[in-house]
Design a protein around this motif. Structure first.
Motif, PDB file in Angstrom:
ATOM      1  N   SER A   1       0.827  -1.202   0.000  1.00 39.64           N
ATOM      2  CA  SER A   1       0.000   0.000   0.000  1.00 39.64           C
ATOM      3  C   SER A   1       0.868   1.262   0.000  1.00 39.64           C
ATOM      4  CB  SER A   1      -0.918   0.013   1.233  1.00 39.64           C
ATOM      5  OG  SER A   1      -0.160   0.027   2.423  1.00 39.64           O
ATOM      6  N   HIS A   2       0.285   2.362  -0.455  1.00 40.31           N
ATOM      7  CA  HIS A   2       1.006   3.626  -0.602  1.00 40.31           C
ATOM      8  C   HIS A   2       1.579   4.111   0.730  1.00 40.31           C
ATOM      9  CE1 HIS A   2       1.976   7.648  -2.111  1.00 40.31           C
ATOM     10  NE2 HIS A   2       1.330   8.144  -1.071  1.00 40.31           N
ATOM     11  N   GLU A   3       0.787   4.003   1.813  1.00 37.05           N
ATOM     12  CA  GLU A   3       1.224   4.533   3.108  1.00 37.05           C
ATOM     13  C   GLU A   3       2.469   3.814   3.621  1.00 37.05           C
ATOM     14  OE1 GLU A   3      -2.865   5.536   2.275  1.00 37.05           O
ATOM     15  OE2 GLU A   3      -1.841   3.587   2.364  1.00 37.05           O
ATOM     16  N   VAL A   4       2.487   2.495   3.470  1.00 34.72           N
ATOM     17  CA  VAL A   4       3.640   1.720   3.941  1.00 34.72           C
ATOM     18  C   VAL A   4       4.869   2.031   3.104  1.00 34.72           C
ATOM     19  CG1 VAL A   4       4.556  -0.609   4.262  1.00 34.72           C
ATOM     20  CG2 VAL A   4       2.204  -0.100   4.913  1.00 34.72           C
ATOM     21  N   LEU A   5       4.693   2.225   1.802  1.00 31.86           N
ATOM     22  CA  LEU A   5       5.821   2.565   0.939  1.00 31.86           C
ATOM     23  C   LEU A   5       6.406   3.927   1.303  1.00 31.86           C
ATOM     24  CD1 LEU A   5       4.575   1.310  -2.543  1.00 31.86           C
ATOM     25  CD2 LEU A   5       6.317   0.267  -1.081  1.00 31.86           C
ATOM     26  N   ARG A   6       5.564   4.886   1.666  1.00 34.06           N
ATOM     27  CA  ARG A   6       6.066   6.203   2.079  1.00 34.06           C
ATOM     28  C   ARG A   6       6.870   6.076   3.374  1.00 34.06           C
ATOM     29  NH1 ARG A   6       6.607   9.769  -1.744  1.00 34.06           N
ATOM     30  NH2 ARG A   6       7.211  11.131  -0.004  1.00 34.06           N
ATOM     31  N   ALA A   7       6.390   5.240   4.300  1.00 29.74           N
ATOM     32  CA  ALA A   7       7.124   5.032   5.552  1.00 29.74           C
ATOM     33  C   ALA A   7       8.473   4.383   5.279  1.00 29.74           C
ATOM     34  CB  ALA A   7       6.292   4.165   6.503  1.00 29.74           C
ATOM     35  N   LYS A   8       8.501   3.456   4.316  1.00 28.09           N
ATOM     36  CA  LYS A   8       9.767   2.803   3.959  1.00 28.09           C
ATOM     37  C   LYS A   8      10.732   3.804   3.349  1.00 28.09           C
ATOM     38  CE  LYS A   8      10.516   0.245   0.306  1.00 28.09           C
ATOM     39  NZ  LYS A   8      10.528  -0.823  -0.727  1.00 28.09           N
ATOM     40  N   LEU A   9      10.218   4.721   2.537  1.00 25.75           N
ATOM     41  CA  LEU A   9      11.069   5.742   1.928  1.00 25.75           C
ATOM     42  C   LEU A   9      11.683   6.639   2.998  1.00 25.75           C
ATOM     43  CD1 LEU A   9      12.162   7.197  -0.594  1.00 25.75           C
ATOM     44  CD2 LEU A   9      10.035   8.536  -0.619  1.00 25.75           C
ATOM     45  N   ALA A  10      10.896   6.987   4.012  1.00 24.31           N
ATOM     46  CA  ALA A  10      11.412   7.820   5.105  1.00 24.31           C
ATOM     47  C   ALA A  10      12.520   7.096   5.867  1.00 24.31           C
ATOM     48  CB  ALA A  10      10.272   8.200   6.050  1.00 24.31           C
ATOM     49  N   GLU A  11      12.345   5.805   6.109  1.00 23.92           N
ATOM     50  CA  GLU A  11      13.391   5.048   6.805  1.00 23.92           C
ATOM     51  C   GLU A  11      14.625   4.890   5.924  1.00 23.92           C
ATOM     52  OE1 GLU A  11      14.207   0.975   9.353  1.00 23.92           O
ATOM     53  OE2 GLU A  11      12.326   1.192   8.264  1.00 23.92           O
ATOM     54  N   PHE A  12      14.414   4.731   4.624  1.00 25.77           N
ATOM     55  CA  PHE A  12      15.531   4.640   3.686  1.00 25.77           C
ATOM     56  C   PHE A  12      16.459   5.842   3.852  1.00 25.77           C
ATOM     57  CE2 PHE A  12      17.270   5.955  -0.440  1.00 25.77           C
ATOM     58  CZ  PHE A  12      17.990   4.831  -0.814  1.00 25.77           C
ATOM     59  N   GLU A  13      15.893   7.033   3.916  1.00 29.87           N
ATOM     60  CA  GLU A  13      16.704   8.243   4.055  1.00 29.87           C
ATOM     61  C   GLU A  13      17.471   8.239   5.368  1.00 29.87           C
ATOM     62  OE1 GLU A  13      16.247  13.069   3.379  1.00 29.87           O
ATOM     63  OE2 GLU A  13      14.451  11.818   3.583  1.00 29.87           O
ATOM     64  N   LYS A  14      16.852   7.732   6.438  1.00 35.98           N
ATOM     65  CA  LYS A  14      17.520   7.686   7.743  1.00 35.98           C
ATOM     66  C   LYS A  14      18.666   6.670   7.768  1.00 35.98           C
ATOM     67  CE  LYS A  14      13.430   9.051  10.414  1.00 35.98           C
ATOM     68  NZ  LYS A  14      12.434   8.617  11.437  1.00 35.98           N
ATOM     69  N   LEU A  15      18.548   5.599   6.972  1.00 34.94           N
ATOM     70  CA  LEU A  15      19.558   4.540   6.985  1.00 34.94           C
ATOM     71  C   LEU A  15      20.767   4.847   6.107  1.00 34.94           C
ATOM     72  CD1 LEU A  15      17.274   1.368   6.791  1.00 34.94           C
ATOM     73  CD2 LEU A  15      18.621   2.127   8.763  1.00 34.94           C
ATOM     74  N   LEU A  16      20.656   5.826   5.223  1.00 34.23           N
ATOM     75  CA  LEU A  16      21.748   6.113   4.284  1.00 34.23           C
ATOM     76  C   LEU A  16      23.093   6.369   4.971  1.00 34.23           C
ATOM     77  CD1 LEU A  16      19.989   8.245   1.521  1.00 34.23           C
ATOM     78  CD2 LEU A  16      20.989   5.965   1.278  1.00 34.23           C
ATOM     79  N   PRO A  17      23.155   7.105   6.081  1.00 32.02           N
ATOM     80  CA  PRO A  17      24.458   7.329   6.705  1.00 32.02           C
ATOM     81  C   PRO A  17      25.152   6.055   7.185  1.00 32.02           C
ATOM     82  CG  PRO A  17      22.861   8.925   7.511  1.00 32.02           C
ATOM     83  CD  PRO A  17      22.097   7.887   6.753  1.00 32.02           C
TER      84      PRO A  17
END
Length: 219
Positions: free
Chosen positions: A131-147
């Motif tokens: 679902s769209h909402e879960v994918l947006r949450a995953k994108l937000a975590e992706f940005e946090k994990l980059l470092p």
């Protein structure tokens, strides 16, 4: 910094930090004996004697990288079900850190193969796009994990888990990370900006058209 290997030996990947993102799935295998044909239809009857579960899709990519010694983080989406729990357990056994977002509206992608007399007789796929909402949450975590990573691997199996791949590539490149994309389908426009793309021959032919040896692209 990956240490180069001497001739005939693999490089030392113990210092490599990889973030694998994409479509995960659970590969299930039912093995059994075939001794008769069903009276209900002209199909073999398999008496299941053994079953196996293996990580598939992006989960298998993460597993293989960890087996080579890399430090691996897996980011994906699963359903709130038994198959999702099984995938999490398998990744823990493979020493892969995983963040598997739960989507209560879907079932975890499962590919069930029935094997009889060392031949695959049937494959059954269970899959639903996240679902769209879960994918947006995953994108937000992706940005946090980059470092926490040096390289991002985006593993696309066409199940909907990389709907935001263009944004992910942009975020990773802005953070100075190398990006590898294993694409799916014929349209690679959303994968622009990746450092490396790894389609197989069939996928490349689908995107670029057929070719003849020594003759370039063909109609």
């Amino acid at each position: 910094q990956v240490k180069t290997a001497s001739a005939g030996r693999l490089p030392d990947l113990s210092s490599a930090r990889l973030l694998v993102v994409g479509d995960v799935m659970l590969d299930r295998y039912w093995f059994g004996d075939v001794s008769r044909i069903s009276p209900e239809a002209p199909v073999p009857v398999v008496k299941v004697e053994k079953s196996e579960e293996r990580p598939g899709g992006a989960a298998n990519v993460a597993r293989n990288a960890a087996a080579l010694g890399a430090q691996v983080m897996l980011l994906s989406v699963v359903g709130d079900d038994e198959a999702g729990v099984a995938l999490g357990r398998l990744m823990e056994q493979e020493r892969v850190r995983s963040s598997l977002h739960l989507d209560t509206a879907i079932s975890t992608t499962v590919k069930l193969r029935v094997i009889g007399r060392q031949q695959q007789l049937l494959r059954i796929d269970f899959e639903t796009a996240p679902s769209h909402e879960v994918l947006r949450a995953k994108l937000a975590e992706f940005e946090k994990l980059l470092p926490e990573c040096d390289v991002v691997i985006l593993s696309d199996y066409g199940k909907g888990g990389l709907a935001h791949i263009t944004e992910m590539i942009g975020l990773a490149r802005a953070a100075g990370k190398k990006v590898l994309v294993d694409p799916k389908g014929a349209d690679y426009t959303g994968d622009g900006g990746a450092n490396v793309m790894t389609p197989n021959r069939a996928e490349l032919r689908e995107a670029a058209g057929r070719w003849r040896d020594g003759g370039g692209l063909g109609a």
